[in-house]
Design an enzyme around this catalytic site. Sequence first.
Site, short mmCIF file in Angstrom:
data_model
loop_
_atom_site.label_atom_id
_atom_site.label_comp_id
_atom_site.label_asym_id
_atom_site.label_seq_id
_atom_site.Cartn_x
_atom_site.Cartn_y
_atom_site.Cartn_z
N CYS A 3 -26.43 -23.26 10.46
CA CYS A 3 -25.74 -22.02 10.09
C CYS A 3 -25.61 -21.18 11.36
O CYS A 3 -26.59 -20.62 11.85
CB CYS A 3 -26.57 -21.31 9.03
SG CYS A 3 -25.72 -19.94 8.24
N CYS A 43 -22.20 -20.16 27.72
CA CYS A 43 -22.07 -21.05 28.89
C CYS A 43 -21.02 -22.14 28.71
O CYS A 43 -20.86 -22.98 29.60
CB CYS A 43 -23.42 -21.67 29.22
SG CYS A 43 -23.98 -22.91 28.02
N CYS A 84 -20.65 -23.14 23.16
CA CYS A 84 -21.51 -21.97 23.32
C CYS A 84 -20.67 -20.86 23.98
O CYS A 84 -20.06 -21.09 25.02
CB CYS A 84 -22.72 -22.31 24.18
SG CYS A 84 -23.74 -20.88 24.62
N CYS A 117 -28.83 -22.68 22.42
CA CYS A 117 -28.15 -23.56 23.36
C CYS A 117 -29.17 -24.15 24.31
O CYS A 117 -29.95 -23.42 24.92
CB CYS A 117 -27.09 -22.77 24.12
SG CYS A 117 -26.27 -23.71 25.43
N CYS A 142 -28.29 -22.72 28.16
CA CYS A 142 -28.48 -21.33 28.59
C CYS A 142 -29.50 -20.56 27.75
O CYS A 142 -29.83 -19.43 28.08
CB CYS A 142 -27.16 -20.58 28.64
SG CYS A 142 -26.43 -20.20 27.04
#
Length: 163
Positions: A152, A83, A80, A129, A132
Amino acid sequence: MSVIHRRHLLLGGAAVLAGYAALRLLPKARATEIFEVVHSDEEWRRSLTPAQYVVLRAHKTEWAGSSPLNGEKRAGVYHCAGCALSLFDATTKYDSGTGWPSFWQPLEGAVATRDETALLVLTQTEIHCRRCGSHLGHVFNDGPRPTGQRYCMNGEALSFSPA
């Protein structure tokens, strides 16, 4: 007998579109979700590039084919960009032909989903995510085996660490 004039029809249609556009601009409510990593909007703006902020925090989609990660072929892990949580192993990445980095499976416990309505009737599943809450992309049921799913992802939402 009443007659609908073209002007009234056009004004009514414009009003519906304006209302829909206004709803799309409102922040997405996440009252029931609690994330481990929480920042103020100002902190997110300072820690992300403008392009990352638009994707991760404003829930927008980058242009197809714009991410260098779409062509990334090395072994490694995708994280991510908000984070640094590990999200996808490169072994699950494949070329979906869509212009966005695509995976058939995330790492266990890395992402969460939320159904969202687009264009008033189309429902799609948003991926964010789990740590976060940053918007990553969408999942579709047209991927390869073994899962049949296509995660995707926006390249701006990811960072890559080669093995």
